[in-house]
Design an enzyme around this catalytic site. Structure first.
Site, PDB file in Angstrom:
ATOM      1  N   SER A  21     -18.284   5.393 -18.919  1.00  0.00           N
ATOM      2  CA  SER A  21     -16.832   5.457 -18.924  1.00  0.00           C
ATOM      3  C   SER A  21     -16.277   5.922 -17.583  1.00  0.00           C
ATOM      4  O   SER A  21     -16.823   6.813 -16.933  1.00  0.00           O
ATOM      5  CB  SER A  21     -16.378   6.427 -20.022  1.00  0.00           C
ATOM      6  OG  SER A  21     -14.978   6.596 -19.991  1.00  0.00           O
ATOM      7  N   GLY A  46     -11.714   6.564 -20.262  1.00  0.00           N
ATOM      8  CA  GLY A  46     -11.295   7.590 -21.209  1.00  0.00           C
ATOM      9  C   GLY A  46      -9.911   7.348 -21.779  1.00  0.00           C
ATOM     10  O   GLY A  46      -8.971   7.016 -21.046  1.00  0.00           O
ATOM     11  N   ASN A  69     -15.361  13.722  -8.158  1.00  0.00           N
ATOM     12  CA  ASN A  69     -14.082  13.185  -8.599  1.00  0.00           C
ATOM     13  C   ASN A  69     -13.369  14.195  -9.489  1.00  0.00           C
ATOM     14  O   ASN A  69     -13.994  14.983 -10.194  1.00  0.00           O
ATOM     15  CB  ASN A  69     -14.266  11.858  -9.342  1.00  0.00           C
ATOM     16  CG  ASN A  69     -14.385  12.026 -10.839  1.00  0.00           C
ATOM     17  OD1 ASN A  69     -13.388  12.116 -11.542  1.00  0.00           O
ATOM     18  ND2 ASN A  69     -15.626  12.102 -11.337  1.00  0.00           N
ATOM     19  N   GLY A  72      -9.171  13.135 -13.756  1.00  0.00           N
ATOM     20  CA  GLY A  72      -8.438  13.844 -14.804  1.00  0.00           C
ATOM     21  C   GLY A  72      -7.975  12.990 -15.957  1.00  0.00           C
ATOM     22  O   GLY A  72      -6.896  13.217 -16.525  1.00  0.00           O
ATOM     23  N   ASN A 127     -15.784  12.457 -25.715  1.00  0.00           N
ATOM     24  CA  ASN A 127     -15.938  13.181 -24.456  1.00  0.00           C
ATOM     25  C   ASN A 127     -15.522  14.638 -24.624  1.00  0.00           C
ATOM     26  O   ASN A 127     -14.345  14.976 -24.543  1.00  0.00           O
ATOM     27  CB  ASN A 127     -15.095  12.504 -23.372  1.00  0.00           C
ATOM     28  CG  ASN A 127     -15.258  13.173 -22.024  1.00  0.00           C
ATOM     29  OD1 ASN A 127     -16.060  14.079 -21.851  1.00  0.00           O
ATOM     30  ND2 ASN A 127     -14.484  12.719 -21.047  1.00  0.00           N
ATOM     31  N   CYS A 130     -15.588  16.692 -20.108  1.00  0.00           N
ATOM     32  CA  CYS A 130     -14.954  16.367 -18.839  1.00  0.00           C
ATOM     33  C   CYS A 130     -14.562  17.647 -18.099  1.00  0.00           C
ATOM     34  O   CYS A 130     -13.810  18.466 -18.623  1.00  0.00           O
ATOM     35  CB  CYS A 130     -13.720  15.503 -19.053  1.00  0.00           C
ATOM     36  SG  CYS A 130     -12.899  15.064 -17.506  1.00  0.00           S
ATOM     37  N   LYS A 165     -20.645  12.879 -25.937  1.00  0.00           N
ATOM     38  CA  LYS A 165     -21.043  13.040 -24.536  1.00  0.00           C
ATOM     39  C   LYS A 165     -21.102  14.523 -24.177  1.00  0.00           C
ATOM     40  O   LYS A 165     -20.104  15.249 -24.304  1.00  0.00           O
ATOM     41  CB  LYS A 165     -20.066  12.309 -23.617  1.00  0.00           C
ATOM     42  CG  LYS A 165     -20.548  12.175 -22.181  1.00  0.00           C
ATOM     43  CD  LYS A 165     -19.658  11.225 -21.409  1.00  0.00           C
ATOM     44  CE  LYS A 165     -20.240  10.900 -20.040  1.00  0.00           C
ATOM     45  NZ  LYS A 165     -19.386   9.927 -19.307  1.00  0.00           N
ATOM     46  N   GLY A 243     -26.772   9.489 -15.475  1.00  0.00           N
ATOM     47  CA  GLY A 243     -26.724  10.443 -14.375  1.00  0.00           C
ATOM     48  C   GLY A 243     -27.560   9.959 -13.202  1.00  0.00           C
ATOM     49  O   GLY A 243     -28.759  10.164 -13.167  1.00  0.00           O
ATOM     50  N   GLY A 244     -26.928   9.258 -12.278  1.00  0.00           N
ATOM     51  CA  GLY A 244     -27.615   8.819 -11.072  1.00  0.00           C
ATOM     52  C   GLY A 244     -28.486   7.591 -11.217  1.00  0.00           C
ATOM     53  O   GLY A 244     -29.308   7.313 -10.344  1.00  0.00           O
TER      54      GLY A 244
END
Length: 302
Positions: A21, A46, A69, A72, A127, A130, A165, A243-244
């Site tokens: 996302s 999101g 980032n 928001g 989520n 965040c 998440k 993640g990566g």
């Protein structure tokens, strides 16, 4: 060709490659680059109950082997999504999944309930992690009680597949995973971004408008891989790893660590065709090693 099909609760996926996302828009923005129907699942940006403007600029900054980032959760709200975005994506022949966020358990639940009515959205990703919003977001994801409260509220009003998440910014991620599993999560995805910061030494001020932001990209992969491995051993529900991840080899590591599926995020900014390259690379590796199915390598670590 190996069998790449996997399942996450009621989700039947053509392959284990999904998009993360916030890095793939609503999918339609990438239609000129990749055949969207060949991606295992697309998790759209999101969505919240009400419209959000997001944080002030600057809200992205490139770092060594990654990026920060603090966007928001900018979006026009769930009603706008249902009226304007859903008609554009509902006929894409793959799993279109909505990432849901909120500022209270009731907000999450109401947003999820409205998405529950959309026939061609088979799942949500909740989520609770965040790090870039002042209310809600990560606040719920860093304690077992907070995470459980959101999942419980949503589960009462949402009857399709729920992926939760998780935040890496916790002491013991396995405890959080067990807490959301106990309240009805069908799967967990991890990791969300790590809290980070960068400073402009000439201006003597942070590079991001709210000082801190979420770190993503290759720099976080070892942390993400470790957490996926820990959580996969701690819960009985499917784990989605992210993640990566930039290459098929990266994805295979996550699968071996216990992930049933993976999400590609920051790499989409570098190469909009990366999802197909990773899918094909997984298939090539399986063929080369005599594996008939991707399931042959999921969770092979002790």
């Amino acid at each position: 060709m190996a069998d790449l099909r996997v399942e996450i609760n009621k989700l039947r996926m053509k392959n284990p490659v999904m998009t993360a996302s916030g890095t793939f828009g609503y999918g339609i923005e990438f239609a000129d680059f990749v055949p969207l129907e060949e991606i295992g699942g697309i998790i759209v940006k999101g969505t919240t109950l009400k419209s959000r403007e997001g944080n002030d600029y600057p809200r992205m900054f490139e770092t060594a082997s990654g990026m920060l980032n603090c966007v928001g959760l900018q979006n026009k709200g769930v009603d706008y999504f249902c009226k304007n975005i859903y008609p554009q994506i509902k006929d894409i022949d793959t799993n279109m999944i909505v990432n849901v966020s909120g500022s209270s358990p009731d907000d999450y639940a109401e947003c999820a309930a409205r998405i529950n009515e959309l026939e061609n959205i088979p799942a949500i990703e909740l989520n609770i992690s965040c790090p870039n919003v002042k209310q809600g977001g990560m606040a719920f994801g860093v304690t077992c009680a907070g995470a459980a409260s959101v999942v419980k509220a949503v589960r009462a009003r949402y009857d399709k597949t729920m992926i939760v998440k998780l935040s890496p910014n916790v002491t013991n991620v396995a405890d959080i995973a067990r807490a959301v599993e106990a309240e009805g999560a069908d799967s967990v995805s991890l990791i969300n971004t790590l809290m980070g910061m960068a400073i402009d030494i000439e201006k003597r001020k942070p590079m991001l408008s709210i000082s801190t932001g979420g770190l993503s990209g290759p720099a976080v992969k070892p942390v993400a891989l470790r957490m996926v491995w820990q959580v996969a051993k701690a819960v009985n529900i499917p784990v989605v790893g992210l993640g990566g991840i930039c290459t098929a080899n990266d994805a295979i590591e996550f699968l071996m660590a216990g992930a049933t599926a993976i999400e590609i995020g920051t790499a989409n900014f570098l190469d909009p065709t990366v999802t197909m390259k990773v899918r094909d690379g997984i298939n090539d590796w399986l063929d080369k090693h005599g594996c008939k199915s991707v399931k042959d390598i999921i969770g092979v670590l002790d």
